[in-house]
Design an enzyme around this catalytic site. Structure first.
Site, PDB file in Angstrom:
ATOM      1  CD  GLN A 103      -2.750   1.487   2.269  1.00 19.59           C
ATOM      2  OE1 GLN A 103      -2.195   1.785   3.314  1.00 19.59           O
ATOM      3  NE2 GLN A 103      -4.064   1.430   2.146  1.00 19.59           N
ATOM      4  CB  CYS A 110      -4.224   7.581   6.034  1.00 24.61           C
ATOM      5  SG  CYS A 110      -3.409   7.612   7.632  1.00 24.61           S
ATOM      6  NE  ARG A 118     -10.786  -1.128  14.401  1.00 23.77           N
ATOM      7  CZ  ARG A 118     -11.908  -0.478  14.619  1.00 23.77           C
ATOM      8  NH1 ARG A 118     -11.998   0.341  15.646  1.00 23.77           N
ATOM      9  NH2 ARG A 118     -12.944  -0.632  13.810  1.00 23.77           N
TER      10      ARG A 118
END
Ligand SMILES: Cc1cc2nc3c(=O)[nH]c(=O)nc-3n(C[C@H](O)[C@H](O)[C@H](O)COP(=O)(O)O)c2cc1C
Length: 312
Positions: free
Chosen positions: A70, A99, A224
């Site tokens: 990425q 982001c 997560r």
């Protein structure tokens, strides 16, 4: 013509995560059935200068294939240069348009780009026409609640040659708070022909089943939920196949931690700071894990960390 997104062996993809998805962690996730894994976001500006620290983060191995790198930047020339440098090592290039970190946004990169539709088109067009491997984009719903533009952005990316779209179903200013709005993933799926990868708040097998059912997305990206728990890929994969939820024993969790550490040593990325952090993450939920956390603060060497984890 967009390069075709590869047909993956399963539905589950590891999300790019800064300081989490290093090569050792990616191999662990792969071992547990992640069909595609990704590096953390890497600076195309630094890579285009062949900066040693960024090149180290772009380390890869055949054991983790297929693997995504990425990139982030706002400078199209650097993006193209970095992509060309990496296209032979990686299977897919993913570009970050989401982001929320202040440092990255203040450079005009990441989520800040979601406001600039022409620039999005330019980056995707230049990237897709410069490399021979598929290019994907990772987007959010918009910069904030008042500026939701995810469908428009997804279409721009598709028109300019993106091979798949990853939708993290939050706005940039939400960061990681609030609930991901999966209905927006469904809308994107209805508006583009290329594969859509749904992302946001999948922490369990039931969540995964629900996201697939509610949105019709082609693949699910897990972030997560995998931290300290690469086993989640096996757990969800098994559930999607058999309807049964399997669990890991304490010994298996600890064994995973030591396997992870072995991999960090093998790829020369071992650090005491990471070994301590991962000890906490991999043992989360095991009785005695909060005491372990306190004890870890007092020790300095790997031998001491190892002893503490063995004693839990
Ligand atoms: C510690 C951490 C680091 C992250 N780093 C990146 C990153 O480098 N690139 C990126 O596109 N997203 C990054 N993200 C966002 C995740 O890829 C993902 O979109 C987000 O966590 C939502 O998915 P989840 O609910 O499954 O965690 C990061 C998230 C976390 C928690």
């Amino acid at each position: 013509m967009a390069k075709k997104f590869p047909k993956l062996s399963g539905k589950l993809i590891l999300a790019p995560m800064h300081e989490v998805t290093n090569i050792a962690f990616r191999i662990m996730c792969k071992k547990y059935g992640a069909s595609l894994v990704s590096t953390e976001l890497l600076s195309a500006n630094a890579l285009s200068r062949e900066a040693t620290s960024s090149l180290k983060l772009a380390l890869t191995d055949k054991e983790e294939k297929p693997v995504v790198v990425q990139l982030f930047s706002q400078n199209t020339d650097s993006i193209v240069k970095a992509a060309k440098l990496l296209e032979r090592k990686f299977d897919i290039i993913d570009f970050n348009f989401g982001c929320p970190s202040k440092k990255i946004m203040s450079q005009g990169s990441g989520g800040a780009l979601l406001k600039r539709k022409n620039k999005i088109g330019e980056i995707v067009r230049e990237l897709t026409s410069s490399v021979d491997i598929p290019v994907t984009v990772k987007i959010r719903l918009g910069v904030d609640k008042k500026n939701i533009n995810v469908i428009e952005v997804a279409k721009i990316c598709e028109e300019n040659g993106a091979s798949a779209i990853i939708v993290h179903a939050r706005t940039v200013d939400q960061g990681y708070s609030g609930k991901a709005d999966w209905s927006q993933i469904k809308k994107v799926k209805e508006n583009v022909k290329i594969p859509v990868i749904g992302n946001g708040d999948v922490f369990s097998a039931k969540d995964a089943e629900k996201m697939l059912g509610e949105t019709g997305c082609d693949y699910i990206m897990i972030g997560r939920g995998s931290i300290g728990n690469p086993f989640i890929f096996k757990q969800i994969g098994e559930y999607l196949k058999t309807g049964k939820v399997i669990e890991q024993t304490k010994e298996e969790k600890i064994n995973d931690y030591f396997q992870y550490i072995e991999l960090t040593k093998r790829f020369d990325i071992f650090s005491i700071k990471d070994a301590k952090l991962k000890a906490q993450e991999f043992t989360k939920g095991i009785p005695g894990c909060s005491k372990l956390r306190q004890e870890l603060n007092k020790v300095k060497t790997w031998e001491e960390i190892k002893k503490l984890v063995e004693l839990i």
